[in-house]
Design a protein around this motif. Structure first.
Motif, PDB file in Angstrom:
ATOM      1  N   SER A   1       6.636 -22.452   4.205  1.00 23.64           N
ATOM      2  CA  SER A   1       5.933 -21.146   3.249  1.00 23.64           C
ATOM      3  C   SER A   1       4.821 -20.500   4.217  1.00 23.64           C
ATOM      4  CB  SER A   1       5.662 -21.597   1.924  1.00 23.64           C
ATOM      5  OG  SER A   1       4.449 -22.421   2.045  1.00 23.64           O
ATOM      6  N   TRP A   2       4.775 -20.734   5.446  1.00 29.01           N
ATOM      7  CA  TRP A   2       3.558 -20.306   6.025  1.00 29.01           C
ATOM      8  C   TRP A   2       3.608 -18.566   6.263  1.00 29.01           C
ATOM      9  CZ3 TRP A   2       3.919 -17.003  10.426  1.00 29.01           C
ATOM     10  CH2 TRP A   2       5.199 -17.251  11.092  1.00 29.01           C
ATOM     11  N   THR A   3       2.475 -17.894   6.090  1.00 27.72           N
ATOM     12  CA  THR A   3       2.645 -16.327   6.441  1.00 27.72           C
ATOM     13  C   THR A   3       1.580 -16.226   7.432  1.00 27.72           C
ATOM     14  OG1 THR A   3       0.854 -15.717   4.657  1.00 27.72           O
ATOM     15  CG2 THR A   3       3.196 -15.987   4.097  1.00 27.72           C
ATOM     16  N   PRO A   4       1.364 -15.058   7.915  1.00 25.71           N
ATOM     17  CA  PRO A   4       0.303 -14.721   8.945  1.00 25.71           C
ATOM     18  C   PRO A   4      -0.931 -14.742   8.344  1.00 25.71           C
ATOM     19  CG  PRO A   4       2.287 -12.947   9.247  1.00 25.71           C
ATOM     20  CD  PRO A   4       2.653 -13.896   8.007  1.00 25.71           C
ATOM     21  N   ASP A   5      -1.069 -14.366   6.954  1.00 29.12           N
ATOM     22  CA  ASP A   5      -2.409 -14.542   6.317  1.00 29.12           C
ATOM     23  C   ASP A   5      -2.916 -16.085   6.241  1.00 29.12           C
ATOM     24  OD1 ASP A   5      -2.707 -11.785   5.736  1.00 29.12           O
ATOM     25  OD2 ASP A   5      -1.830 -12.086   3.955  1.00 29.12           O
ATOM     26  N   ASP A   6      -2.001 -16.943   6.284  1.00 27.85           N
ATOM     27  CA  ASP A   6      -2.310 -18.268   6.433  1.00 27.85           C
ATOM     28  C   ASP A   6      -3.075 -18.411   7.918  1.00 27.85           C
ATOM     29  OD1 ASP A   6      -1.442 -19.040   4.033  1.00 27.85           O
ATOM     30  OD2 ASP A   6       0.650 -19.061   4.723  1.00 27.85           O
TER      31      ASP A   6
ATOM     32  N   ARG B   1      -4.618 -16.374   9.821  1.00 34.90           N
ATOM     33  CA  ARG B   1      -5.375 -15.440  10.295  1.00 34.90           C
ATOM     34  C   ARG B   1      -6.964 -15.998  10.371  1.00 34.90           C
ATOM     35  NH1 ARG B   1      -4.158 -10.352  10.288  1.00 34.90           N
ATOM     36  NH2 ARG B   1      -2.631 -10.570   8.576  1.00 34.90           N
ATOM     37  N   PRO B   2      -7.284 -16.662   9.358  1.00 36.49           N
ATOM     38  CA  PRO B   2      -8.802 -17.227   9.708  1.00 36.49           C
ATOM     39  C   PRO B   2      -9.032 -18.009  10.815  1.00 36.49           C
ATOM     40  CG  PRO B   2      -7.975 -17.571   7.277  1.00 36.49           C
ATOM     41  CD  PRO B   2      -6.841 -17.041   8.153  1.00 36.49           C
ATOM     42  N   VAL B   3      -7.953 -18.768  11.260  1.00 40.02           N
ATOM     43  CA  VAL B   3      -7.944 -19.665  12.472  1.00 40.02           C
ATOM     44  C   VAL B   3      -8.264 -18.681  13.589  1.00 40.02           C
ATOM     45  CG1 VAL B   3      -6.604 -21.210  14.030  1.00 40.02           C
ATOM     46  CG2 VAL B   3      -7.081 -21.755  11.493  1.00 40.02           C
ATOM     47  N   ALA B   4      -7.252 -17.814  13.607  1.00 37.58           N
ATOM     48  CA  ALA B   4      -7.063 -16.689  14.913  1.00 37.58           C
ATOM     49  C   ALA B   4      -8.641 -15.837  14.962  1.00 37.58           C
ATOM     50  CB  ALA B   4      -6.256 -15.818  14.916  1.00 37.58           C
ATOM     51  N   ASP B   5      -9.002 -15.595  13.881  1.00 36.34           N
ATOM     52  CA  ASP B   5     -10.381 -15.035  13.835  1.00 36.34           C
ATOM     53  C   ASP B   5     -11.394 -15.384  14.207  1.00 36.34           C
ATOM     54  OD1 ASP B   5      -8.965 -12.652  12.702  1.00 36.34           O
ATOM     55  OD2 ASP B   5      -9.614 -12.792  10.818  1.00 36.34           O
ATOM     56  N   THR B   6     -11.374 -17.129  13.720  1.00 32.58           N
ATOM     57  CA  THR B   6     -12.208 -17.830  14.256  1.00 32.58           C
ATOM     58  C   THR B   6     -12.435 -18.107  16.006  1.00 32.58           C
ATOM     59  OG1 THR B   6     -12.652 -19.245  12.170  1.00 32.58           O
ATOM     60  CG2 THR B   6     -13.286 -20.494  14.479  1.00 32.58           C
ATOM     61  N   VAL B   7     -11.383 -18.111  16.343  1.00 29.52           N
ATOM     62  CA  VAL B   7     -11.030 -18.557  17.826  1.00 29.52           C
ATOM     63  C   VAL B   7     -11.491 -17.386  18.575  1.00 29.52           C
ATOM     64  CG1 VAL B   7      -9.207 -18.858  19.651  1.00 29.52           C
ATOM     65  CG2 VAL B   7      -9.274 -20.237  17.550  1.00 29.52           C
ATOM     66  N   LEU B   8     -10.966 -16.198  18.081  1.00 28.58           N
ATOM     67  CA  LEU B   8     -11.473 -14.845  18.925  1.00 28.58           C
ATOM     68  C   LEU B   8     -13.006 -14.538  18.910  1.00 28.58           C
ATOM     69  CD1 LEU B   8      -8.281 -12.775  17.651  1.00 28.58           C
ATOM     70  CD2 LEU B   8      -8.796 -13.245  20.033  1.00 28.58           C
ATOM     71  N   THR B   9     -13.572 -15.019  17.713  1.00 22.58           N
ATOM     72  CA  THR B   9     -14.937 -14.554  17.542  1.00 22.58           C
ATOM     73  C   THR B   9     -15.664 -15.758  18.608  1.00 22.58           C
ATOM     74  OG1 THR B   9     -14.616 -13.789  15.370  1.00 22.58           O
ATOM     75  CG2 THR B   9     -17.125 -14.452  16.167  1.00 22.58           C
ATOM     76  N   ALA B  10     -15.066 -16.732  18.439  1.00 21.52           N
ATOM     77  CA  ALA B  10     -15.927 -17.655  19.409  1.00 21.52           C
ATOM     78  C   ALA B  10     -15.885 -17.916  20.701  1.00 21.52           C
ATOM     79  CB  ALA B  10     -15.543 -19.256  18.855  1.00 21.52           C
ATOM     80  N   PHE B  11     -14.578 -17.589  21.387  1.00 20.10           N
ATOM     81  CA  PHE B  11     -14.182 -17.610  22.516  1.00 20.10           C
ATOM     82  C   PHE B  11     -14.323 -16.073  23.372  1.00 20.10           C
ATOM     83  CE2 PHE B  11     -12.681 -21.621  21.587  1.00 20.10           C
ATOM     84  CZ  PHE B  11     -12.894 -22.561  22.790  1.00 20.10           C
ATOM     85  N   GLY B  12     -14.099 -15.096  22.672  1.00 21.04           N
ATOM     86  CA  GLY B  12     -13.746 -13.696  22.979  1.00 21.04           C
ATOM     87  C   GLY B  12     -12.528 -13.499  23.693  1.00 21.04           C
ATOM     88  N   ALA B  13     -12.044 -12.452  23.584  1.00 19.69           N
ATOM     89  CA  ALA B  13     -10.751 -12.207  24.129  1.00 19.69           C
ATOM     90  C   ALA B  13     -10.407 -12.540  25.448  1.00 19.69           C
ATOM     91  CB  ALA B  13     -10.089 -10.522  23.853  1.00 19.69           C
ATOM     92  N   ASP B  14     -11.479 -12.670  26.444  1.00 20.96           N
ATOM     93  CA  ASP B  14     -11.274 -12.815  27.794  1.00 20.96           C
ATOM     94  C   ASP B  14     -11.125 -14.423  28.124  1.00 20.96           C
ATOM     95  OD1 ASP B  14     -13.874 -13.507  27.166  1.00 20.96           O
ATOM     96  OD2 ASP B  14     -14.738 -13.043  29.268  1.00 20.96           O
ATOM     97  N   ARG B  15     -11.294 -15.292  26.961  1.00 20.97           N
ATOM     98  CA  ARG B  15     -10.732 -16.614  26.927  1.00 20.97           C
ATOM     99  C   ARG B  15      -9.790 -17.024  26.062  1.00 20.97           C
ATOM    100  NH1 ARG B  15     -15.526 -20.551  26.751  1.00 20.97           N
ATOM    101  NH2 ARG B  15     -16.658 -19.037  25.440  1.00 20.97           N
ATOM    102  N   VAL B  16      -9.284 -16.194  25.635  1.00 21.87           N
ATOM    103  CA  VAL B  16      -8.042 -16.606  24.568  1.00 21.87           C
ATOM    104  C   VAL B  16      -6.478 -15.968  25.112  1.00 21.87           C
ATOM    105  CG1 VAL B  16      -7.041 -16.206  22.312  1.00 21.87           C
ATOM    106  CG2 VAL B  16      -9.534 -16.469  22.642  1.00 21.87           C
ATOM    107  N   MET B  17      -5.553 -16.867  24.875  1.00 19.73           N
ATOM    108  CA  MET B  17      -4.235 -16.448  25.457  1.00 19.73           C
ATOM    109  C   MET B  17      -3.071 -16.751  24.492  1.00 19.73           C
ATOM    110  SD  MET B  17      -3.927 -19.245  28.580  1.00 19.73           S
ATOM    111  CE  MET B  17      -5.527 -19.302  29.061  1.00 19.73           C
ATOM    112  N   PHE B  18      -2.118 -16.054  24.548  1.00 17.95           N
ATOM    113  CA  PHE B  18      -0.954 -16.036  23.677  1.00 17.95           C
ATOM    114  C   PHE B  18      -0.046 -17.311  24.330  1.00 17.95           C
ATOM    115  CE2 PHE B  18       3.789 -15.126  23.570  1.00 17.95           C
ATOM    116  CZ  PHE B  18       4.057 -15.582  21.932  1.00 17.95           C
ATOM    117  N   GLY B  19       0.406 -18.006  23.260  1.00 24.46           N
ATOM    118  CA  GLY B  19       1.512 -19.019  23.572  1.00 24.46           C
ATOM    119  C   GLY B  19       2.382 -19.221  22.207  1.00 24.46           C
TER     120      GLY B  19
END
Length: 283
Positions: free
Chosen positions: A209-214, A216-234
């Motif tokens: 039952s997951w959705t992108p909104d589930d 999003r808080p994790v993605a936002d936390t990672v992007l804020t903490a590391f910055g885009a220059d240390r985050v990658m898609f997998g």
């Protein structure tokens, strides 16, 4: 649009070796080859990938290098090596000389399932990590809940080693219990020799039952903490299939999660970070 890199996927052939970790996962109890993934990569405009080992097997690592030699889309291999072996320098040098050896970019061990929860902190393992760095290789970290403080301590002690945290450190999205994870992520992100993959999130959420909104808080936390220059898609394909997430759904979900970023930042998380951290050659 920037070059898109999938920095984390797997392949395996059950006729070559078993995958014991799939025994309780019926959807994964079959072979998954690159020929099955390649059409999905082209459909979603992925220009290159990093294939990651699944079991502790040097033979599998050599097979992944051979795959990279014959498949143009495979730009990097994160393999397995015995970091405690005294002949590790020779083993790494030999792997570099194999067909596809130039595509060796890193190593990993199943830290999450290691009986010794302090394995990463063993003196011989630390020596092996430093040997990887001397060979220009990155170390991927796949952890279980509670291992992030250990990871942070080792990463801090080895500033000359480049680390990548897989699957954002596996936050317990399905339980809604990510406060401790977020604190640990913030501490790890203060160290500039570690990057992180926004991968594997769908299998940490509710599989049905997951959705992108589930996510999003994790993605936002990672992007804020590391910055885009240390985050990658997998993608974590084919493991993502457990969560009813075919490849194109993983890609479109990622697009939603990074929509808040500016174009330059999106270019980094789609491919720029992976190219820099792993030293990928992508035209």
């Amino acid at each position: 649009m920037s070059i898109r890199i999938d920095a984390h996927h797997h392949v395996w052939d059950l006729t070559r070796r078993p995958q014991p970790w799939t025994e309780e996962l019926p959807a994964l109890r079959r072979s998954f080859g690159f020929d099955e993934l390649a059409p999905e990569l082209r459909r979603t405009e992925i220009a290159g990938t990093v294939v990651v080992h699944t079991v502790a097997s040097l033979a599998e690592t050599h097979e992944l290098l051979a795959l990279a030699e014959r498949e143009e889309l495979v730009r990097g291999v994160v393999g397995w090596f015995d970091l405690e072996a005294l002949d590790l320098p020779d083993v790494l040098a030999a792997a570099r000389c194999l067909p596809g050896g130039r595509h060796l970019v890193g190593a990993r061990h199943q830290l999450q399932s290691e009986p010794d929860q302090d394995w990463l902190d063993r003196p011989d393992v630390r020596r092996g990590l430093q040997e990887l760095a001397q060979h220009g290789l990155v170390y991927d970290l796949v952890v279980a809940p509670g291992q992030l403080p250990l990871v942070t301590r080792v990463v801090a002690d080895l500033p000359d080693v480049s680390f990548v945290l897989d699957h954002a450190g596996k936050p317990a999205i399905v339980h809604g219990d990510t406060e401790g994870w977020a604190s640990d992520i913030a501490a790890l992100a203060r160290l500039d020799n570690v990057a992180v993959k926004l991968s594997g999130l769908v299998t940490e959420a509710s599989w049905t039952s997951w959705t992108p909104d589930d996510l999003r808080p994790v993605a936002d936390t990672v992007l804020t903490a590391f910055g885009a220059d240390r985050v990658m898609f997998g993608s974590d394909w084919p493991v993502c299939l457990l969560a009813e997430a075919p490849y194109d759904r993983v890609v479109t979900t990622f697009e939603e999660l990074i929509a808040v970023l500016d174009p330059t930042e999106r270019d980094l998380v789609w491919g720029g970070t992976a190219q820099r951290v792993y030293g990928l050659e992508v035209a």
